[in-house]
Write a protein that holds these residues in place. Structure first.
Motif, PDB file in Angstrom:
ATOM      1  N   UNK A 155       0.829  -1.214   0.000  1.00 21.01           N
ATOM      2  CA  UNK A 155       0.000   0.000   0.000  1.00 21.01           C
ATOM      3  C   UNK A 155       0.860   1.260   0.000  1.00 21.01           C
ATOM      4  N   UNK A 156       2.070   1.152   0.558  1.00 21.97           N
ATOM      5  CA  UNK A 156       2.954   2.318   0.598  1.00 21.97           C
ATOM      6  C   UNK A 156       3.511   2.669  -0.777  1.00 21.97           C
ATOM      7  N   UNK A 157       3.426   1.700  -1.696  1.00 19.22           N
ATOM      8  CA  UNK A 157       3.997   1.932  -3.028  1.00 19.22           C
ATOM      9  C   UNK A 157       2.950   2.390  -4.043  1.00 19.22           C
ATOM     10  N   UNK A 158       1.695   2.513  -3.606  1.00 17.29           N
ATOM     11  CA  UNK A 158       0.634   2.903  -4.536  1.00 17.29           C
ATOM     12  C   UNK A 158       0.790   4.380  -4.902  1.00 17.29           C
ATOM     13  N   UNK A 159       1.051   4.639  -6.167  1.00 15.05           N
ATOM     14  CA  UNK A 159       1.167   6.017  -6.637  1.00 15.05           C
ATOM     15  C   UNK A 159      -0.170   6.486  -7.202  1.00 15.05           C
ATOM     16  N   UNK A 160      -0.175   7.681  -7.720  1.00 15.64           N
ATOM     17  CA  UNK A 160      -1.429   8.270  -8.221  1.00 15.64           C
ATOM     18  C   UNK A 160      -1.994   7.456  -9.381  1.00 15.64           C
ATOM     19  N   UNK A 161      -1.132   6.997 -10.269  1.00 17.97           N
ATOM     20  CA  UNK A 161      -1.599   6.227 -11.428  1.00 17.97           C
ATOM     21  C   UNK A 161      -2.209   4.901 -10.990  1.00 17.97           C
ATOM     22  N   UNK A 162      -1.556   4.207 -10.042  1.00 17.66           N
ATOM     23  CA  UNK A 162      -2.080   2.937  -9.558  1.00 17.66           C
ATOM     24  C   UNK A 162      -3.416   3.130  -8.853  1.00 17.66           C
ATOM     25  N   UNK A 163      -3.510   4.192  -8.051  1.00 21.27           N
ATOM     26  CA  UNK A 163      -4.773   4.467  -7.364  1.00 21.27           C
ATOM     27  C   UNK A 163      -5.880   4.763  -8.377  1.00 21.27           C
ATOM     28  N   UNK A 164      -5.550   5.487  -9.430  1.00 21.02           N
ATOM     29  CA  UNK A 164      -6.552   5.784 -10.452  1.00 21.02           C
ATOM     30  C   UNK A 164      -7.056   4.498 -11.109  1.00 21.02           C
ATOM     31  N   UNK A 165      -6.128   3.582 -11.417  1.00 25.35           N
ATOM     32  CA  UNK A 165      -6.538   2.310 -12.001  1.00 25.35           C
ATOM     33  C   UNK A 165      -7.412   1.505 -11.040  1.00 25.35           C
ATOM     34  N   UNK A 166      -7.058   1.523  -9.746  1.00 25.46           N
ATOM     35  CA  UNK A 166      -7.864   0.835  -8.734  1.00 25.46           C
ATOM     36  C   UNK A 166      -9.263   1.431  -8.640  1.00 25.46           C
ATOM     37  N   UNK A 167      -9.320   2.734  -8.628  1.00 21.75           N
ATOM     38  CA  UNK A 167     -10.606   3.422  -8.485  1.00 21.75           C
ATOM     39  C   UNK A 167     -11.524   3.111  -9.664  1.00 21.75           C
ATOM     40  N   UNK A 168     -10.978   3.201 -10.873  1.00 25.23           N
ATOM     41  CA  UNK A 168     -11.791   2.934 -12.060  1.00 25.23           C
ATOM     42  C   UNK A 168     -12.222   1.474 -12.094  1.00 25.23           C
TER      43      UNK A 168
END
Length: 297
Positions: free
Chosen positions: A216-229
């Motif tokens: 979870x500490x390595x989740x960047x903005x791009x990864x979070x965006x992919x998770x959210x979508x």
């Protein structure tokens, strides 16, 4: 009926689109962590829908037997099935994993025979043959298979991915029968507010036991965006549309609409992931979809 068919088609598009984002996430995060997080995000859609559709009163209709069906369906398909699917995506890519897992209605027919006493017609057997042949074309291990601009899949990895995808299909087929039993007389959004939190809890518990929370500490903005979508499209919109379609159009017609998902996923993977399916994958995809339609018409 028409509304349910439209919902089923929209669900297929949502699921196909979700696979693109899951493929990206599979290279960065543990599949159970991905599944738990995106299910939690999906609740942002599911809970408001339950209030909007007036489903609060249906909690009183949740008998012990219905709860067993609903919870079993989501544990089998939503927790273990979806997590194995992420592993299959990581191993095979979308163009190969998606058509194989799309054979789940075959297993739904088998489990329907075992659990519901449904008869399997001659057309169903023909459909099964189509699906098996289509899966063979998709997963044929001749030479190296390109699943990206410069990526090859060795035979051992191919076999592992096919096993993951095949088990996923069987789990999804069983889950479809269980959820149909649990949905009788219940608001679809209410049922989802019971099912999805179980996915969140169990998936995150398994991820924690595997020591994956550090990611979870390595989740960047791009990864979070992919998770959210992926959460909004998959569990939020896709999951809600699927359950609603089952109630409005019935499991068979919903499965027909869902079986069109590979036809959306393959071109999407070519555009966004640069995967190269080749003529055998494309032909196998079409044959698999035709087989599924024969099984459930």
């Amino acid at each position: 009926m028409i509304t349910g068919i439209v919902f089923g088609l929209c669900q297929a598009i949502c699921w196909a689109s979700t696979s693109i984002f899951l493929r990206r996430l599979s290279a960065r995060l543990d599949p159970y962590l991905v599944n738990g997080l995106r299910a939690a995000i999906g609740l942002l859609i599911i809970v408001p829908l339950m209030f909007i559709t007036g489903g609060v009163g249906d909690y009183g209709k949740l008998t012990a037997l219905r709860l067993v069906y609903l919870l079993s369906s989501v544990i089998v398909g939503g927790v273990f099935g979806d997590s194995l699917y992420v592993s299959a995506l990581k191993t095979l890519g979308v163009t190969r994993a998606f058509p194989i897992t799309n054979g789940s209605p075959i297993f739904a027919a088998i489990f329907g025979l075992i659990l519901l006493g449904e008869e399997i017609s001659a057309t169903t057997y023909v459909g099964m043959a189509f699906v098996l042949f289509g899966v063979y074309l998709v997963a044929r291990p001749r030479g190296h298979v390109q699943s990206g601009p410069a990526e090859t899949i060795p035979r051992a990895q191919m076999l592992r991915g096919v096993i993951y995808a095949s088990i996923t299909a069987s789990l999804w087929g069983l889950a479809a029968v269980l959820v149909a039993l649990g949905l009788e007389g219940i608001n679809s959004s209410t049922a989802n507010t019971v099912r999805v939190p179980v996915v969140v809890l169990i998936s995150l518990a398994v991820a924690g036991a595997r020591g994956q929370f550090g990611a979870l500490r390595t989740i960047d903005r791009k990864t979070f965006r992919n998770l959210f979508i992926a959460g909004i499209l998959g569990w939020g919109l896709g999951g809600s549309l699927y359950v609603a379609a089952v109630q409005l159009a019935g499991p068979s017609k919903t499965a027909i609409m869902s079986s069109t998902a590979p036809l959306f996923a393959v071109p999407l993977s070519m555009i966004f992931l640069k995967e190269r399916p080749g003529r055998y994958v494309a032909l196998g995809t079409v044959i698999s979809v035709l087989g599924v339609v024969l099984v459930i018409v």
